[in-house]
Motif scaffolding. Structure first.
Motif, PDB file in Angstrom:
ATOM      1  N   ILE A  21       0.865  -1.174   0.000  1.00 26.87           N
ATOM      2  CA  ILE A  21       0.000   0.000   0.000  1.00 26.87           C
ATOM      3  C   ILE A  21       0.900   1.223   0.000  1.00 26.87           C
ATOM      4  CG2 ILE A  21      -0.288  -0.011   2.497  1.00 26.87           C
ATOM      5  CD1 ILE A  21      -3.099   0.987   0.248  1.00 26.87           C
ATOM      6  N   LEU A  22       0.724   2.095  -0.989  1.00 32.53           N
ATOM      7  CA  LEU A  22       1.552   3.299  -1.145  1.00 32.53           C
ATOM      8  C   LEU A  22       3.042   2.974  -1.120  1.00 32.53           C
ATOM      9  CD1 LEU A  22      -0.437   5.732   1.162  1.00 32.53           C
ATOM     10  CD2 LEU A  22      -0.541   5.585  -1.329  1.00 32.53           C
ATOM     11  N   GLY A  23       3.404   1.848  -1.713  1.00 33.15           N
ATOM     12  CA  GLY A  23       4.799   1.452  -1.805  1.00 33.15           C
ATOM     13  C   GLY A  23       5.367   0.785  -0.564  1.00 33.15           C
ATOM     14  N   LYS A  24       4.543   0.612   0.470  1.00 32.98           N
ATOM     15  CA  LYS A  24       5.021  -0.016   1.710  1.00 32.98           C
ATOM     16  C   LYS A  24       4.449  -1.429   1.819  1.00 32.98           C
ATOM     17  CE  LYS A  24       5.505   4.233   4.305  1.00 32.98           C
ATOM     18  NZ  LYS A  24       5.115   4.965   5.502  1.00 32.98           N
ATOM     19  N   GLN A  25       5.286  -2.335   2.292  1.00 31.85           N
ATOM     20  CA  GLN A  25       4.888  -3.735   2.433  1.00 31.85           C
ATOM     21  C   GLN A  25       3.807  -3.905   3.495  1.00 31.85           C
ATOM     22  OE1 GLN A  25       6.131  -6.568   0.660  1.00 31.85           O
ATOM     23  NE2 GLN A  25       4.315  -7.400   1.641  1.00 31.85           N
ATOM     24  N   ARG A  26       2.748  -4.667   3.169  1.00 32.66           N
ATOM     25  CA  ARG A  26       1.701  -5.006   4.130  1.00 32.66           C
ATOM     26  C   ARG A  26       1.939  -6.433   4.611  1.00 32.66           C
ATOM     27  NH1 ARG A  26      -1.811  -1.934   6.399  1.00 32.66           N
ATOM     28  NH2 ARG A  26      -3.613  -3.189   5.991  1.00 32.66           N
ATOM     29  N   ASP A  27       1.578  -6.707   5.853  1.00 30.19           N
ATOM     30  CA  ASP A  27       1.699  -8.046   6.424  1.00 30.19           C
ATOM     31  C   ASP A  27       0.375  -8.453   7.045  1.00 30.19           C
ATOM     32  OD1 ASP A  27       4.567  -8.581   6.025  1.00 30.19           O
ATOM     33  OD2 ASP A  27       4.833  -6.874   7.353  1.00 30.19           O
ATOM     34  N   ARG A  28       0.162  -9.767   7.126  1.00 29.05           N
ATOM     35  CA  ARG A  28      -1.053 -10.296   7.750  1.00 29.05           C
ATOM     36  C   ARG A  28      -0.659 -11.409   8.711  1.00 29.05           C
ATOM     37  NH1 ARG A  28      -6.595 -10.322   6.406  1.00 29.05           N
ATOM     38  NH2 ARG A  28      -6.123  -9.329   4.437  1.00 29.05           N
ATOM     39  N   CYS A  29      -1.298 -11.415   9.867  1.00 27.68           N
ATOM     40  CA  CYS A  29      -1.031 -12.425  10.881  1.00 27.68           C
ATOM     41  C   CYS A  29      -1.850 -13.680  10.576  1.00 27.68           C
ATOM     42  CB  CYS A  29      -1.390 -11.870  12.262  1.00 27.68           C
ATOM     43  SG  CYS A  29      -1.171 -13.072  13.589  1.00 27.68           S
ATOM     44  N   LYS A  30      -1.214 -14.841  10.649  1.00 31.38           N
ATOM     45  CA  LYS A  30      -1.930 -16.095  10.417  1.00 31.38           C
ATOM     46  C   LYS A  30      -2.825 -16.450  11.602  1.00 31.38           C
ATOM     47  CE  LYS A  30       1.259 -18.348   7.259  1.00 31.38           C
ATOM     48  NZ  LYS A  30       2.152 -19.493   7.047  1.00 31.38           N
ATOM     49  N   ASN A  31      -2.451 -16.009  12.809  1.00 30.36           N
ATOM     50  CA  ASN A  31      -3.250 -16.331  14.001  1.00 30.36           C
ATOM     51  C   ASN A  31      -4.560 -15.563  14.036  1.00 30.36           C
ATOM     52  OD1 ASN A  31      -1.421 -18.115  14.949  1.00 30.36           O
ATOM     53  ND2 ASN A  31      -0.800 -16.925  16.725  1.00 30.36           N
ATOM     54  N   CYS A  32      -4.466 -14.213  14.022  1.00 33.58           N
ATOM     55  CA  CYS A  32      -5.666 -13.405  14.234  1.00 33.58           C
ATOM     56  C   CYS A  32      -6.173 -12.737  12.968  1.00 33.58           C
ATOM     57  CB  CYS A  32      -5.410 -12.338  15.313  1.00 33.58           C
ATOM     58  SG  CYS A  32      -4.171 -11.118  14.857  1.00 33.58           S
ATOM     59  N   GLY A  33      -5.398 -12.775  11.880  1.00 31.91           N
ATOM     60  CA  GLY A  33      -5.831 -12.181  10.625  1.00 31.91           C
ATOM     61  C   GLY A  33      -5.634 -10.669  10.557  1.00 31.91           C
ATOM     62  N   PHE A  34      -5.009 -10.091  11.558  1.00 29.74           N
ATOM     63  CA  PHE A  34      -4.784  -8.651  11.593  1.00 29.74           C
ATOM     64  C   PHE A  34      -3.825  -8.258  10.482  1.00 29.74           C
ATOM     65  CE2 PHE A  34      -2.562  -4.887  13.351  1.00 29.74           C
ATOM     66  CZ  PHE A  34      -3.656  -4.052  13.471  1.00 29.74           C
ATOM     67  N   GLN A  35      -4.176  -7.217   9.729  1.00 30.69           N
ATOM     68  CA  GLN A  35      -3.338  -6.741   8.643  1.00 30.69           C
ATOM     69  C   GLN A  35      -2.685  -5.432   9.063  1.00 30.69           C
ATOM     70  OE1 GLN A  35      -5.403  -6.109   4.943  1.00 30.69           O
ATOM     71  NE2 GLN A  35      -3.638  -6.808   3.774  1.00 30.69           N
ATOM     72  N   PHE A  36      -1.389  -5.297   8.828  1.00 26.97           N
ATOM     73  CA  PHE A  36      -0.675  -4.106   9.276  1.00 26.97           C
ATOM     74  C   PHE A  36       0.476  -3.782   8.339  1.00 26.97           C
ATOM     75  CE2 PHE A  36       1.264  -7.788  11.177  1.00 26.97           C
ATOM     76  CZ  PHE A  36       2.628  -7.542  11.161  1.00 26.97           C
ATOM     77  N   THR A  37       0.956  -2.557   8.443  1.00 25.06           N
ATOM     78  CA  THR A  37       2.100  -2.080   7.683  1.00 25.06           C
ATOM     79  C   THR A  37       3.251  -1.880   8.654  1.00 25.06           C
ATOM     80  OG1 THR A  37       0.603  -0.905   6.211  1.00 25.06           O
ATOM     81  CG2 THR A  37       2.906  -0.270   6.113  1.00 25.06           C
ATOM     82  N   ARG A  38       4.406  -2.352   8.299  1.00 24.71           N
ATOM     83  CA  ARG A  38       5.584  -2.145   9.146  1.00 24.71           C
ATOM     84  C   ARG A  38       5.916  -0.664   9.159  1.00 24.71           C
ATOM     85  NH1 ARG A  38       9.682  -6.713   6.796  1.00 24.71           N
ATOM     86  NH2 ARG A  38       8.001  -8.011   6.024  1.00 24.71           N
TER      87      ARG A  38
END
Length: 92
Positions: A21-38
């Motif tokens: 998103i906007l050139g920044k890597q997004r990550d998703r947690c396998k446990n809770c499904g929370f999506q976040f950007t470092r």
């Protein structure tokens, strides 16, 4: 290679890449499904902010503190006003 971050919500290390998103890597947690950007922390370290408030209480001017830390005088004033010992009253 950059280490994978832990999930900020559940602190699990089971994280996988989930696009950009906007050139920044997004990550998703396998446990809770929370999506976040470092993100790296923005702003100055807390110790530096505390030192600026201490210098102000010792009588150093806002402009002098701003020159020391290479910030603007309004930035120093904002930090002083948000400090718990000055909340609700004007600095002298």
């Amino acid at each position: 290679m950059e280490a994978k971050p832990d999930c900020p919500q559940c602190h699990a290390s089971t994280v996988y890449r989930s696009g950009k998103i906007l050139g920044k890597q997004r990550d998703r947690c396998k446990n809770c499904g929370f999506q976040f950007t470092r993100t790296t922390p923005l702003g100055r370290p807390a110790s530096e902010k505390a030192l600026a408030v201490t210098l102000y209480t010792m009588g150093l001017s806002l402009s002098a503190i701003a020159r020391i830390f290479h910030v603007s005088p309004p930035a120093v004033l904002r930090r002083v006003l948000t400090n718990e010992c000055f909340v609700g009253r004007k600095p002298a």
